[in-house]
Design an enzyme around this catalytic site. Structure first.
Site, PDB file in Angstrom:
ATOM      1  N   HIS A 190      31.584  35.831  38.995  1.00  0.00           N
ATOM      2  CA  HIS A 190      32.732  34.941  39.193  1.00  0.00           C
ATOM      3  C   HIS A 190      32.356  33.512  38.777  1.00  0.00           C
ATOM      4  CE1 HIS A 190      35.556  32.414  41.463  1.00  0.00           C
ATOM      5  NE2 HIS A 190      36.372  33.456  41.417  1.00  0.00           N
ATOM      6  N   ASP A 316      43.911  36.745  41.895  1.00  0.00           N
ATOM      7  CA  ASP A 316      43.192  35.510  42.235  1.00  0.00           C
ATOM      8  C   ASP A 316      43.837  34.800  43.429  1.00  0.00           C
ATOM      9  OD1 ASP A 316      41.062  33.805  42.119  1.00  0.00           O
ATOM     10  OD2 ASP A 316      41.655  32.797  40.269  1.00  0.00           O
TER      11      ASP A 316
END
Ligand code: CA
Length: 354
Positions: A190, A316
């Site tokens: 990430h 997200d």
């Protein structure tokens, strides 16, 4: 394009589950720990830029994030129902424990993983967990991967790009890859903000965050892992990249050409020959998600390049919580099988769901 407007329109029930694979949470004490790091002046410029903003801004989007990122029950489940999200694959928000000193990072990774595992136990049909680890101590990170896999029911690992300026391409971190491969745990690589050596020109232009700096740094991080030969050493290791693979699929031709040319010229000691082309590793050792990118053209390109089985859905949440995007993706001009692979079956396979 709207950032966080929640429209009254609700996605229709489709013939697939929607599994969102890059969804963030924060345990209740994380923000106090981040505030302390900021107050102590110990954080780098990127962390300071990012978290001073998210922890204090009165703008609508950071307020929305602060309000919901800690919830792992009623409010989050209501938002999932409203958006038609069946399952969230949850990970500790960036940069997780990677901003802390090594001992704090090791112990807080355990704390956060226990907290997440408890939430998954409360809502076993709605949540899947990825284990946070502390790259600051690779041996302890490897132990936490084992504990996550064997005791906590975690289905993968979350690492945020660099750790205080150091990248996982450095062999000192490779115990993490060995454990991930041994326990068949994919690593979601990430983003975080670029490290101090990189960030200044990004910050001058306001581009250090998710708008661009995240992607540049995380793409670099992934590419360094490829060129360092990690996948020749750990051929079964699987990484997941968000944000359409941080643009790497789009660059694959040039990466292959210039990697071959650079190796042939023996230009860098650090760039050794690999068994395969960079694009081969992208296609065989990576999955990509569309986190933050509700854009059919980009998704279809990634499917064409990577294969339909390697591209997954992510929202997200709560950073980019936009119902219209779910509807946009439902309406992609795509074969039903491919859409189901995107929303459901790839994530079920990669994260061993169900
Ligand atoms: Ca994210």
């Amino acid at each position: 394009m709207s950032q966080n407007d929640i429209t009254p329109q609700r996605p229709a029930k489709e013939d697939y589950k929607r599994i969102a694979t890059e969804e963030a949470f924060a345990p209740p004490d994380l923000f106090d720990m981040y505030r302390k790091v900021l107050a102590d002046g110990k954080a780098d410029a990127g962390f300071t830029s990012l978290w001073a903003f998210y922890l204090s801004s009165d703008a609508a989007r950071p307020q929305h994030i602060r309000k919901y990122i800690q919830d792992l029950d009623t409010a989050r489940l209501a938002h999932m129902d409203e958006a038609g999200i069946d399952i969230q694959v949850l990970s500790l928000t960036s940069p997780g424990v990677q901003v802390f000193d090594a001992d704090t990072a090791v112990s807080y990774a355990r704390t956060a993983n226990d907290y997440l595992a408890e939430a998954v136990r409360r809502h076993p049909t709605r949540f899947v967990g990825l284990a946070a680890v502390a790259p600051q101590n690779p041996a302890e990170a490897a132990k936490e991967i084992e504990r996550g896999a064997t005791q906590l029911g975690m289905k993968g690992i979350i690492v945020n790009s660099h750790t205080q300026g150091e990248y996982l391409s450095d062999p000192k971190f490779w115990d993490i890859f060995a454990a991930a491969e041994a326990f068949d745990m994919p690593i979601y690589l990430h983003p975080s903000t670029p490290p101090p050596k990189m960030i200044e020109p990004f910050m001058e232009a306001g581009l250090d965050g998710a708008i661009y700096g995240f992607g540049v740094d995380t793409g670099l991080s992934a590419l360094r892992i490829i060129t360092a030969g990690v996948f020749d050493r750990f051929p079964k290791l699987q990484l997941v990249l968000g944000h359409m693979g941080e643009a790497l699929p789009y660059m694959a031709y040039r990466l292959d050409y210039m990697h071959r040319a650079t190796v042939a010229a023996n230009r860098y000691e650090s760039m050794k020959p690999l068994k395969k082309r960079p694009s081969d590793y992208l296609r065989e050792n990576f999955y990509v998600t569309n986190s933050g990118v509700a854009w059919e053209q980009a998704i279809r390109f990634a499917q064409e390049f990577m294969g339909v089985d390697r591209v997954m859905y992510a929202m997200d949440y709560p950073y980019q919580h936009v119902l219209d995007e779910v509807i946009t993706l439902d309406n992609m001009n795509m074969a039903t099988h491919d859409k189901k692979a995107f929303f459901q079956t790839n994530a079920e396979r990669v994260f061993k769901i169900g």
